[in-house]
Scaffold this motif. Structure first.
Motif, PDB file in Angstrom:
ATOM      1  N   LEU A  38     -12.340  21.996   5.485  1.00  0.00           N
ATOM      2  CA  LEU A  38     -11.144  21.725   6.079  1.00  0.00           C
ATOM      3  C   LEU A  38     -10.276  22.505   7.147  1.00  0.00           C
ATOM      4  O   LEU A  38      -9.979  22.119   8.151  1.00  0.00           O
ATOM      5  N   ALA A  39     -10.224  23.640   6.671  1.00  0.00           N
ATOM      6  CA  ALA A  39      -9.530  24.693   7.451  1.00  0.00           C
ATOM      7  C   ALA A  39     -10.195  24.806   8.746  1.00  0.00           C
ATOM      8  O   ALA A  39      -9.114  25.336   9.575  1.00  0.00           O
ATOM      9  N   LYS A  40     -11.206  24.677   9.231  1.00  0.00           N
ATOM     10  CA  LYS A  40     -11.835  24.925  10.465  1.00  0.00           C
ATOM     11  C   LYS A  40     -11.493  23.805  11.712  1.00  0.00           C
ATOM     12  O   LYS A  40     -11.904  23.695  12.513  1.00  0.00           O
ATOM     13  N   GLN A  41     -11.057  22.722  10.908  1.00  0.00           N
ATOM     14  CA  GLN A  41     -10.631  21.628  11.706  1.00  0.00           C
ATOM     15  C   GLN A  41      -9.336  21.529  12.531  1.00  0.00           C
ATOM     16  O   GLN A  41      -8.236  21.921  11.947  1.00  0.00           O
ATOM     17  N   GLU A  42      -9.156  20.982  13.517  1.00  0.00           N
ATOM     18  CA  GLU A  42      -8.155  21.031  14.364  1.00  0.00           C
ATOM     19  C   GLU A  42      -7.071  19.610  13.786  1.00  0.00           C
ATOM     20  O   GLU A  42      -5.886  19.651  13.925  1.00  0.00           O
ATOM     21  N   GLU A  43      -7.934  18.754  13.471  1.00  0.00           N
ATOM     22  CA  GLU A  43      -7.125  17.480  13.144  1.00  0.00           C
ATOM     23  C   GLU A  43      -8.241  16.797  12.084  1.00  0.00           C
ATOM     24  O   GLU A  43      -9.252  17.113  11.982  1.00  0.00           O
ATOM     25  N   LEU A  44      -7.454  15.974  11.048  1.00  0.00           N
ATOM     26  CA  LEU A  44      -8.172  15.203  10.192  1.00  0.00           C
ATOM     27  C   LEU A  44      -8.052  13.722  10.265  1.00  0.00           C
ATOM     28  O   LEU A  44      -6.908  13.169  10.660  1.00  0.00           O
ATOM     29  N   GLU A  45      -8.959  13.059   9.918  1.00  0.00           N
ATOM     30  CA  GLU A  45      -9.053  11.620  10.136  1.00  0.00           C
ATOM     31  C   GLU A  45      -8.571  10.973   8.667  1.00  0.00           C
ATOM     32  O   GLU A  45      -9.350  11.226   7.804  1.00  0.00           O
ATOM     33  N   PHE A  46      -7.691  10.056   8.616  1.00  0.00           N
ATOM     34  CA  PHE A  46      -7.326   9.510   7.344  1.00  0.00           C
ATOM     35  C   PHE A  46      -7.534   7.931   7.535  1.00  0.00           C
ATOM     36  O   PHE A  46      -7.541   7.327   8.819  1.00  0.00           O
ATOM     37  N   ARG A  47      -7.912   7.247   6.523  1.00  0.00           N
ATOM     38  CA  ARG A  47      -8.077   5.887   6.363  1.00  0.00           C
ATOM     39  C   ARG A  47      -7.003   5.075   5.449  1.00  0.00           C
ATOM     40  O   ARG A  47      -7.279   5.534   4.311  1.00  0.00           O
ATOM     41  N   PHE A  48      -6.421   4.225   5.678  1.00  0.00           N
ATOM     42  CA  PHE A  48      -5.507   3.253   4.762  1.00  0.00           C
ATOM     43  C   PHE A  48      -6.265   2.115   4.724  1.00  0.00           C
ATOM     44  O   PHE A  48      -6.655   1.503   5.537  1.00  0.00           O
ATOM     45  N   GLN A  49      -6.364   1.699   3.149  1.00  0.00           N
ATOM     46  CA  GLN A  49      -6.954   0.617   2.938  1.00  0.00           C
ATOM     47  C   GLN A  49      -5.976  -0.221   2.020  1.00  0.00           C
ATOM     48  O   GLN A  49      -5.492   0.242   1.208  1.00  0.00           O
ATOM     49  N   ALA A  50      -6.064  -1.863   2.035  1.00  0.00           N
ATOM     50  CA  ALA A  50      -5.032  -2.501   1.265  1.00  0.00           C
ATOM     51  C   ALA A  50      -5.780  -3.617   0.860  1.00  0.00           C
ATOM     52  O   ALA A  50      -6.677  -4.239   1.639  1.00  0.00           O
ATOM     53  N   THR A  51      -5.905  -4.120  -0.297  1.00  0.00           N
ATOM     54  CA  THR A  51      -6.836  -5.173  -0.827  1.00  0.00           C
ATOM     55  C   THR A  51      -5.576  -5.906  -1.730  1.00  0.00           C
ATOM     56  O   THR A  51      -4.408  -5.541  -2.314  1.00  0.00           O
ATOM     57  N   GLY A  52      -5.875  -7.382  -1.882  1.00  0.00           N
ATOM     58  CA  GLY A  52      -5.130  -8.475  -2.498  1.00  0.00           C
ATOM     59  C   GLY A  52      -4.928  -9.484  -1.653  1.00  0.00           C
ATOM     60  O   GLY A  52      -5.957 -10.143  -1.169  1.00  0.00           O
ATOM     61  N   SER A  53      -3.589  -9.706  -1.492  1.00  0.00           N
ATOM     62  CA  SER A  53      -3.294 -10.790  -0.382  1.00  0.00           C
ATOM     63  C   SER A  53      -2.248 -10.145   0.613  1.00  0.00           C
ATOM     64  O   SER A  53      -1.232 -10.426   0.506  1.00  0.00           O
ATOM     65  N   PRO A  54      -3.047  -9.490   1.340  1.00  0.00           N
ATOM     66  CA  PRO A  54      -2.032  -8.757   2.583  1.00  0.00           C
ATOM     67  C   PRO A  54      -1.719  -9.829   3.435  1.00  0.00           C
ATOM     68  O   PRO A  54      -2.397 -11.098   3.584  1.00  0.00           O
ATOM     69  N   PRO A  55      -0.707  -9.805   4.469  1.00  0.00           N
ATOM     70  CA  PRO A  55      -0.274 -10.558   5.460  1.00  0.00           C
ATOM     71  C   PRO A  55      -1.418 -11.577   6.338  1.00  0.00           C
ATOM     72  O   PRO A  55      -2.309 -10.594   6.401  1.00  0.00           O
ATOM     73  N   THR A  56      -1.342 -12.504   6.310  1.00  0.00           N
ATOM     74  CA  THR A  56      -2.358 -13.401   6.829  1.00  0.00           C
ATOM     75  C   THR A  56      -2.031 -13.204   8.535  1.00  0.00           C
ATOM     76  O   THR A  56      -2.923 -13.910   9.159  1.00  0.00           O
ATOM     77  N   GLN A  57      -1.052 -12.843   9.030  1.00  0.00           N
ATOM     78  CA  GLN A  57      -0.916 -12.527  10.456  1.00  0.00           C
ATOM     79  C   GLN A  57      -1.153 -11.073  10.636  1.00  0.00           C
ATOM     80  O   GLN A  57      -0.608 -10.218   9.914  1.00  0.00           O
ATOM     81  N   SER A  58      -1.318 -10.730  12.014  1.00  0.00           N
ATOM     82  CA  SER A  58      -1.308  -9.276  12.240  1.00  0.00           C
ATOM     83  C   SER A  58       0.216  -8.922  12.181  1.00  0.00           C
ATOM     84  O   SER A  58       1.355  -9.498  12.088  1.00  0.00           O
TER      85      SER A  58
END
Length: 183
Positions: free
Chosen positions: A141-161
């Motif tokens: 981790l310490a040798k990276q200039e940036e890290l990639e993150f992923r957000f996930q949501a489940t259930g009934s998220p909005p049906t429009q963008s």
């Protein structure tokens, strides 16, 4: 004769350090209490009308966080979610579970940093806050200039963008042992 005495003293000191297990004398630690990134109007795709999930990836720059660490030393790292706060442009009360994960450098594998689970029916809301899952060790981790993150949501998220203003803060800690480099 003085040179011989000095060498004997250095050797005796090194043996004493080895014998007492003082490797910690040769360790350097680097810590960033909070590295934050705000993302306004982060867009999320629409979810299927029944039950579904949404996913969004983003990066957080670490900058020169680990510049003091030696290149050849083994580095142990710790990453902890300090804050994940999202304010959406629409009602997101249908989200039952959400998580934030970080990708291990050089890998397709993600490690979960924080989670959210809706309890009960709290009515409509446009806010979402994740709770830390505790510290995780992400190799190199310490040798990276940036890290990639992923957000996930489940259930009934909005049906429009939809969009959300997101603030993410992580704490990072790294330590390297110089002992192997010196002896």
């Amino acid at each position: 004769m003085r040179t011989q005495s000095f060498r004997t003293l250095l050797l005796a000191g090194a043996v004493a350090l080895l014998g007492t297990g003082c490797e910690s004398l040769f360790t350097i630690e680097v810590e960033a209490e909070r590295i934050c990134k705000s993302e306004n109007d982060l867009s999320f795709p629409a979810s299927p009308p029944i039950a579904g999930s949404v996913e969004q990836s983003f990066t957080i720059p670490l900058g020169d966080f680990a510049s003091a660490l030696p290149e050849d030393a083994d580095v142990e790292t710790e990453l902890r979610l300090k804050l994940f706060d999202a304010t959406a442009s629409t009602d997101i009360s249908g989200i039952e579970r959400a998580s934030l994960a970080v990708r291990k450098p050089g890998s397709a594998e993600y490690v979960v940093l924080g989670e959210f689970r809706r309890t009960g029916t709290g009515g409509s809301t446009n806010k979402l806050e994740l709770t830390s899952s505790g510290p995780v060790d992400v190799l190199d981790l310490a040798k990276q200039e940036e890290l990639e993150f992923r957000f996930q949501a489940t259930g009934s998220p909005p049906t429009q963008s939809w969009t959300a203003d997101v603030e993410v803060c992580v704490g990072a800690k790294a330590s390297a042992n110089y002992f192997g480099l010196l002896f």
